[in-house]
Design an enzyme around this catalytic site. Sequence first.
Site, PDB file in Angstrom:
ATOM      1  N   ASP A 133       0.825  -1.213   0.000  1.00 41.61           N
ATOM      2  CA  ASP A 133       0.000   0.000   0.000  1.00 41.61           C
ATOM      3  C   ASP A 133       0.860   1.264   0.000  1.00 41.61           C
ATOM      4  O   ASP A 133       2.076   1.209   0.274  1.00 41.61           O
ATOM      5  CB  ASP A 133      -0.911  -0.033   1.251  1.00 41.61           C
ATOM      6  N   ASP A 143     -10.685   2.021  -3.675  1.00 39.98           N
ATOM      7  CA  ASP A 143     -11.169   1.616  -2.353  1.00 39.98           C
ATOM      8  C   ASP A 143     -12.682   1.499  -2.352  1.00 39.98           C
ATOM      9  O   ASP A 143     -13.269   1.121  -1.345  1.00 39.98           O
ATOM     10  CB  ASP A 143     -10.743   2.647  -1.295  1.00 39.98           C
TER      11      ASP A 143
HETATM   12  C1  GLA Z   1      -5.777   1.836   2.210  1.00 40.87           C
HETATM   13  C2  GLA Z   1      -6.182   0.731   1.253  1.00 40.87           C
HETATM   14  C3  GLA Z   1      -7.244  -0.125   1.890  1.00 40.87           C
HETATM   15  C4  GLA Z   1      -6.725  -0.690   3.187  1.00 40.87           C
HETATM   16  C5  GLA Z   1      -6.238   0.434   4.077  1.00 40.87           C
HETATM   17  C6  GLA Z   1      -5.548  -0.092   5.307  1.00 40.87           C
HETATM   18  O1  GLA Z   1      -6.800   2.733   2.389  1.00 40.87           O
HETATM   19  O2  GLA Z   1      -6.584   1.264   0.048  1.00 40.87           O
HETATM   20  O3  GLA Z   1      -7.634  -1.157   1.018  1.00 40.87           O
HETATM   21  O4  GLA Z   1      -5.689  -1.599   2.925  1.00 40.87           O
HETATM   22  O5  GLA Z   1      -5.346   1.293   3.433  1.00 40.87           O
HETATM   23  O6  GLA Z   1      -5.115   0.923   6.123  1.00 40.87           O
END
Ligand code: GLA
Length: 698
Positions: free
Chosen positions: A445, A502
Amino acid sequence: MTQCWRLDTISQSVILQSNNNQLPSVIYWGSKLPDSENITDLALCTVHDLNCGTLDAVADLSVAPLHSATYPGQPGLTIKDRQGQTLWLNLCFDREQLTDTDDTSELTLHFIDKALAISYQLIIIADRQTNMFVFQSKVSSENPIVIDWLAAPVLPAPHNSQHCIEFSGRWCGEFQMQQVPWHTGIRMRECLLGRTSHEHFPGVILPCTGTTNSHGYAFGLHYGWSGGHKMLAEELADGRRLIQFGHATANHSEPVTSAESAPLYATFSATGLNGLAKTFQQHLRQRIVKFPATEKLRPVHYNCWEAVYFDHDTSVLFDIAQKAAEAGAERFVLDDGWFINRNDDTTSLGDWFIDEQKYPQGLAPLISHVHSLNMGFGLWFEPEMISIDSDLYRQHPQWLLGPAEQQQGRQQLVLDLSQPAVCDYLFERLSHFLTQYDIEYIKWDHNRVLPIVDHKQTIALYRLLDKLRTAHPNVEIESCSSGGGRVDFGILKRTHRIWLSDSNDALERFWMQHNAALFFPGEITGSHIGPAHCHTSGRQLPLAFRAWVAASRHMGMEMDPRELSDSDIALIKKVTNWYKTNREWLHSGYILRLDSDDDAVLGELQIAADDSRFVAFIAQMTVSNQVLPKPIRLTGLEHDVRYEIALYNREQSAQTSRGNPALKSNKLTLSGRVLMDRGIQLPVAFPATLWVIEGKRI
Ligand code: GLA
């Protein structure tokens, strides 16, 4: 003296011409020319007249137009000396190299300014297997120079075109297409955010007038770079049009002795936007993404983020894993919240040690449980980041990227990867987990933009990923950046899946996937069945719709499966089974976008690489204006071939559907001509219905 070079792919030609040893211009890019084309005459037919009120020569629209040629637009290469003086370049032809393989021709043209000891290289790969041209430019100098701008390179844009199609976006709303009309002057998209970004995807489509998804001419370009980038589309006052991509202006702030652009992937289609999509999808599959040797069919994922967030309780996770496996999951990904003191998003990034309160015996019991359910195990990291409230920051405050006083993003700061000690630490920490545990997958990430734009950060990230992949060649990596903030061919050379957004809202996801398919194939585009109440939009959508939207890409689930009833589990199982039966051909085939005659309906057709079968996913996105469904016209089929088609999920007709369109109860056998030109009638559908039409060539 005039020199010309010709490069061909399967269906395209590019012709370059250089006058008097100067930098060459692309004088032709389009459908493949006959072998017998007289290139000298072609070059002559591109010579402009000269009008009054202008300079005494028309400056070439070269691959890197220069200030020094009194070029009337944005230059393609701007170099300064260490004192900040723009250099007056005189790059002259030096030599050429042509390397041929069965599938590719690679031409490198070298130009040199002997007085300044600066050289410029243009590299063009014509990929006959994937039908892609890949352009790149490089500069080197005996003395340190400041590179303000290096285009990769400058290409001509079509005149019979009304607009450019660009891609913009935001968190939970990636890949928004926008049409930007051509006008005199420049249209600039510059991403100074240090990552590919949600806001400015580095790609553009130049459709010719009248082009649709299925018909007409179009040019597509993508700059394969995960750092700051810039696009310039320009119509000169004299009418000529051009397009250029490169690193963001501020990328090379320090003097260097060499620099290179990222690869620019460029393709032309005579079969509408779908022709571009096919080439980008194919090129990515064959040349960019390298799955581990132990590659499996894309397993159904389960990701626990929206089920538990930071609240990791192993007995709950055991339960969730069990239910996810029952519903068909084949890989379990443990998301954020597993490492020391990470109970919310304000702390601990950088402290890549297991939280022993949550996992007193480490990750081994959970991993064994997951394995006992025949699932692989994946783990979330956000390696490039650091929290102020972390041991890492307390020990190494100097590892920060940018000044200490800066705006935080998601309460976090960024590590300066160009410091070798930082990457050594990250390599050691990630390697530790990959060695100690049987982990087959990393969700990597990157949840904030960078405080400064510097290509060194991107290069160091690429190196770190390359090193990890060499050390752990069987581990797959997903590129996530608050969803789709880092989706590009540069990162995908080192990763295997994109977390496109997301947003698990299936209505939103469907159009994002639909637009992203212009560049990215299904097998690398993650898509999850989200919770009944979508956490990012508040919408409540039917499970069948959520499941089919996920099944149309690399399928996964992200809801808390404990919320599912037995009939929900049965429904998900049915869809995951369908996905498992079909994924092999889907993930080697192509996603083509339909031209819908109803603004409320969005559809695509996924066709096998050998054209033997297809599935059309047709989404009723909202309520149609008219009372009866309009016919759906398919695409990508052969006119004179007959296909047997059937509506796989016919039980999903709206309660108000009281007629009897044939597909509600029967299979039909129709020619490609009828399917594509006349179109088929579907039953009435409520919004948030995804029709699944299966087709087989007879
Ligand atoms: C980001 C990612 C999510 C999740 C969060 C965890 O927002 O896009 O899918 O993994 O971080 O903190």
